[in-house]
Design an enzyme around this catalytic site. Structure first.
Site, mmCIF file in Angstrom:
data_model
loop_
_atom_site.group_PDB
_atom_site.id
_atom_site.type_symbol
_atom_site.label_atom_id
_atom_site.label_comp_id
_atom_site.label_asym_id
_atom_site.label_seq_id
_atom_site.Cartn_x
_atom_site.Cartn_y
_atom_site.Cartn_z
ATOM 1 C CD GLU A 122 -32.867 -3.423 -27.558
ATOM 2 O OE1 GLU A 122 -32.874 -2.197 -27.733
ATOM 3 O OE2 GLU A 122 -33.845 -4.068 -27.178
ATOM 4 N N GLY A 254 -35.180 0.870 -36.801
ATOM 5 C CA GLY A 254 -35.587 2.260 -36.947
ATOM 6 C C GLY A 254 -34.689 3.178 -36.149
ATOM 7 C CB ALA A 255 -34.434 4.981 -33.677
ATOM 8 C CG MET A 256 -30.080 1.464 -29.769
ATOM 9 S SD MET A 256 -31.143 0.132 -29.133
ATOM 10 C CE MET A 256 -30.669 0.156 -27.407
ATOM 11 C CG ASN A 258 -27.710 3.553 -27.952
ATOM 12 O OD1 ASN A 258 -27.715 2.355 -27.785
ATOM 13 N ND2 ASN A 258 -27.757 4.117 -29.155
ATOM 14 C CG HIS A 290 -40.578 3.839 -29.449
ATOM 15 N ND1 HIS A 290 -41.610 2.988 -29.133
ATOM 16 C CD2 HIS A 290 -39.444 3.115 -29.317
ATOM 17 C CE1 HIS A 290 -41.116 1.802 -28.823
ATOM 18 N NE2 HIS A 290 -39.798 1.846 -28.935
ATOM 19 C CD GLU A 291 -36.094 4.330 -30.388
ATOM 20 O OE1 GLU A 291 -35.604 3.794 -29.373
ATOM 21 O OE2 GLU A 291 -36.709 3.685 -31.269
ATOM 22 C CG HIS A 294 -37.216 2.817 -25.110
ATOM 23 N ND1 HIS A 294 -37.901 1.804 -24.469
ATOM 24 C CD2 HIS A 294 -37.243 2.505 -26.436
ATOM 25 C CE1 HIS A 294 -38.323 0.916 -25.363
ATOM 26 N NE2 HIS A 294 -37.944 1.332 -26.556
ATOM 27 C CD GLU A 313 -38.759 -1.991 -27.463
ATOM 28 O OE1 GLU A 313 -39.530 -1.109 -27.879
ATOM 29 O OE2 GLU A 313 -37.533 -1.795 -27.298
#
Ligand code: ZN
Length: 850
Positions: A122, A254-256, A258, A290-291, A294, A313
């Site tokens: 991303e 911070g993080a993703m 996937n 949060h991740e 998603h 977001e």
């Protein structure tokens, strides 16, 4: 600037993709300098368009071969991608490319970090892995084969096969390429399990480098709590057999999220009581949530194009804030979110980088992962919920999941489900997505014969590219108190939709004291003439915890501004009120700690700018020091007893209760250190068995020009812990006196453990310099020059982090002519750099255009 080279992309130019993808098969033959990526992609014509031209995005790839339906084809390769003649109907595309993960320091696409392979796709990293329609509205199922002698080979979805030197993964859920992930390395895991409410057994893993496995328990528990919460509150269940989280040291964000394989900056996963602070624990819990959230808001329902970034977001930040409020304290979460919003988003909104929650154009999408898209985007969801009510919100969101599962959506789709469930016309509300800038709401009052009238006026200042704006829908929560502190009108939601509107409250016995904008019901700047007596009254009596804090904050600010402006002694009313509040044992210690925290230097600088004055960074710094001294004196008799009463000893727990007590005692300690020569702080430092108390003591010492021995001991104790050493680097710059800050940063940049290849370490030094406002803006200009020097060095390696850090200069127009000249000189020096990245060129160009 570079506009001629870097084209601007507009929301209004959106067209659907010519070709859709049914499924993707990828084979990776991993090698640090020459990884081969073989792709097999089934393309089908998009029925929504007649255009059959074929273009695949691709950057920094070496094309080895390309075939269509088994036949080699001729392709035209450019810097941006590949063009090729294709059949009219569905076809199979096969290509082989070569990439060099080891040389990839930008940390986008497939890269090597600390001997392991990792990805970040991303927003547009997948095009650095293979040729592909790299846009979020192309969703496909992925099957991935990884060939490598690394012991752990991970990708999205479920593991379908594994053997000597390979692993195969299949993700049954169609996804855009930005959610693709691959990890290969020598990793160890903390395993766990979760059973969903419908009975699906899910294997959980936190993957880390050997030696870090003892710092994963908290993240694993946070993940389980998140999974349960999303089932209970949003009815969302996890949808694969496995959920993996991997910690990576070199990571821009911070993080993703996937699909099924979240990749985290190690700072957002690893925690032990000895190495992480309470704030770190809370942040880790929030980011894990949060991740994970998603998976539905972002992955199952994704964005049609990158202009819609706030769709995933804003909603996901809102959801993670609800989660944190449920896990910890709702008022404390609200207060800290508003502090953050004002500190970062209002600052952005008030300067050259202002843009709408849904931007209308960009050159580099990486530059729009901003406080406006994330935090203001979440505020917009909060306002929507407040306006339609909790029940309608729940219905609308349920409809959103039903209607759009598996789709790539827009803000229009999101608002439509609210219109359909409530019958409400949201066309005016939608302006929150389109108009940039922070609305100003002016409140005036009238009192006559038992009738109290509130008149609200709204205005929205011009922002880059936008003038002449329309009034927005502003949900304005207000309560009324009588002089005894009893609530005569409970929280009532006024809807301000006109430029100016009056609201009346009748049958009141006496003129009430209003408590306006309760819970910070809209992200606006409230302007209202009020007295310090009324503020002190609300600080003592308001039933709305947010406004109680807000009253104290305003009181502190007005006292501070008086001190900075004309050297006045602090209003004694403020110190008296503070003293009552700090010793009020009915109040949450965390609340008391926050109430004692002074407005930041940047906040004060903005306040002066708002009053039409030029902020003077050194005077602001002096003013805060004077105020701290006055606080220490006024609270002299209370500090030590309070400290002893609340000092947490015994086994560490990161829960909100003890964390709040540690926050309070650390705040008290910083004041005590002003007069006890550091005795109490040294004692706390020695006794501390957790990072919160150790770092709190060190910070109190350094803030008073003490603690050289402790600083050295800290480095000796933690030399082997990268994340703790980040704190060691950061605290020295953060606590440096203004005239020394740049010099401290220079010295630290020469330290053997400093590396600009690691974004965390770079931010620890230069992010801290930007935060040390009086240091960064020191009249010598040393801070500006140093920052520019390092941004110039970093840009060729890591454009994304460089561009983000360039925002340190975004407030340059606030300052005096000398400082403006020095800052524009440095910005122009960066802008003139040959080969400057698209990211940094756009950022610096926008800042200079102010
Ligand atoms: Zn996110």
């Amino acid at each position: 600037m570079k506009d001629a080279e870097n084209p601007t992309i507009y929301l209004k130019d959106y067209t659907p993709p010519n070709w859709l993808v049914e499924d993707v098969h990828l084979t990776f033959r991993l090698a640090p300098q020459a990884t081969r990526v073989l792709s097999r992609i089934r393309f089908v014509p998009n029925p929504d368009t007649q255009d059959r031209r074929f273009f695949l995005e691709g950057e920094d790839l070496r094309l080895i071969s390309a075939r269509i339906d088994g036949e080699t084809v001729t392709t035209e390769v450019t810097d941006e991608g590949l063009i090729c003649d294709v059949p009219e109907a569905a076809f199979l595309w096969e290509a082989e490319v070569e990439i060099a993960p080891e040389a990839n320091t930008a940390l986008e696409g497939l890269y090597m970090s600390g001997g392991m392979y990792s990805t970040q796709c991303e927003a547009q990293g997948f095009r650095k892995i293979t040729y592909y329609p790299d846009r979020p509205d192309v969703m496909a199922t992925f099957t991935v084969r990884i060939e490598s002698d690394m012991p752990v080979l991970l990708s999205n979805g479920n593991k379908v096969a594994t053997g000597d030197g390979f692993a195969e993964w299949h993700d049954p859920w169609p996804k855009p390429a930005y959610l693709f992930a691959l990890v290969a390395g020598n990793l160890v895991n903390l395993p766990g399990s979760f059973t969903t409410k419908s009975g699906r057994a899910v294997e959980l893993n936190i993957w880390v480098r050997p030696g870090d496995e003892d710092k994963c328990d908290f993240a694993l528990e946070a993940l389980k709590k998140s999974m349960r919460w999303d089932e209970e509150v949003y009815g969302r269940e996890y949808d694969l057999d496995i959920f993996n989280i991997v910690a990576v040291d070199d990571f821009n964000m911070g993080a993703m999220e996937n699909k099924g394989l979240n990749i985290f900056n190690s700072a957002a996963v690893l925690a032990s009581p000895e190495t992480a602070t309470d704030a770190n624990f809370e942040r880790i819990e929030a980011i894990i949530a949060h991740e994970y959230f998603h998976n539905w808001t972002g992955n199952r329902i994704t964005c049609r194009d990158w202009f819609q970034l706030c769709l995933k977001e804003g909603l996901t930040v809102f959801r993670d804030a609800q989660f944190t409020a449920d896990m910890r304290s709702e008022p404390m979460k609200r207060i800290s979110d508003v502090l953050d919003l004002r500190g970062r988003q209002f600052r952005e909104d008030g300067g050259p980088l202002a843009h709408p929650v849904r931007p209308e154009s960009f050159q580099e999408i990486n530059n729009f992962y901003t406080a406006t898209v994330y935090e203001k985007g979440a505020e917009v969801i909060g306002m929507l919920k407040r306006l339609v009510g909790d029940e309608a919100y729940a219905k609308a969101v349920a409809l959103y999941f039903d209607r759009h599962d598996g789709q790539a959506c827009t803000i229009e789709d999101w608002l439509q489900v609210f219109e359909d469930t409530t019958g409400r016309d949201l066309s005016q509300f939608k302006l929150w997505y389109a108009q940039a800038g922070t609305p100003r709401v002016t409140m005036t009052e009238d009192w006559e014969d038992g009738t109290y009238t509130v008149t609200l006026k709204q205005s929205l200042p011009p922002t880059p590219g936008q003038a002449g704006k329309s009034p927005q829908v502003i949900p304005f929560a207000i309560g009324l108190l009588d002089r005894s502190g009893a609530e005569v009108v409970p929280t009532t939601l006024l809807e301000l939709t006109e430029t100016e509107q009056s609201f009346t409250f009748t049958d009141l016995k006496a003129r009430p004291v209003p408590s306006p904008l309760r819970g910070f019901s809209a992200p606006v700047i409230l302007e209202r003439e009020t007295s310090n007596e009324d503020r002190a009254f609300l600080l003592a009596h308001d039933t709305d915890p947010f406004n109680r804090w807000e009253a104290g904050r305003q009181l502190a600010k007005s006292a501070l501004i008086g001190m900075i402006d004309d050297g006045k002694a602090p209003v004694s009313g403020y110190l008296d009120a503070l003293s009552r509040l700090v010793t009020d044992e009915t109040l949450d210690p965390a609340f008391r700690a926050l109430a004692m925290a002074l407005p930041s230097e940047d906040d004060l600088a903005q306040s002066f700018a708002d009053m039409g004055q030029t902020p003077e960074p050194q005077r602001i710094w002096n003013g805060r020091e004077d105020m701290r001294a006055a606080m220490a004196k006024a609270l002299e008799g209370e500090l030590r007893p309070l400290y002893d009463q609340h000092l947490v000893t015994g086994p560490y727990s990161p829960e909100a209760g003890p964390a709040g007590q540690r926050a309070l005692t650390n705040t008290l300690l910083s004041l005590m250190t002003r007069s006890d020569g550091g005795a109490a702080a040294r004692a706390q430092y020695k006794a501390a068995d957790n990072m919160t108390q150790q770092l709190g003591a060190l910070s109190a010492l350094l803030a008073n020009d003490l603690g050289a021995d402790e600083l050295a001991a800290f480095a000796g104790q933690w030399a082997h812990e990268r994340l703790v050493m980040d704190k060691w680097f950061m605290i020295q710059v953060a606590q440096a006196r203004p005239e020394e800050a740049a010099g401290v940063a220079v010295a630290l940049s020469q330290h053997p453990d400093f590396t600009m290849k690691n974004p965390n370490r770079f931010r620890a030094v230069f992010g801290a310099l930007a935060m040390n406002q009086a240091g960064f803006h020191h009249a010598s200009g040393a801070g500006y020059r140093l920052m520019a020097d390092w941004l110039i060095k970093l840009d060729p390696l890591n454009p994304q982090t460089t561009a983000r850090m360039a925002s340190a200069f975004q407030t340059w127009r606030r300052y005096d002519a000398d400082r403006q000249a020095m800052m524009s000189e440095q910005l122009n020096r960066i802008a003139a750099l040959p080969g400057l990245s698209r990211d940094t060129a756009e950022m610096v160009g926008r800042i200079l255009a102010a």
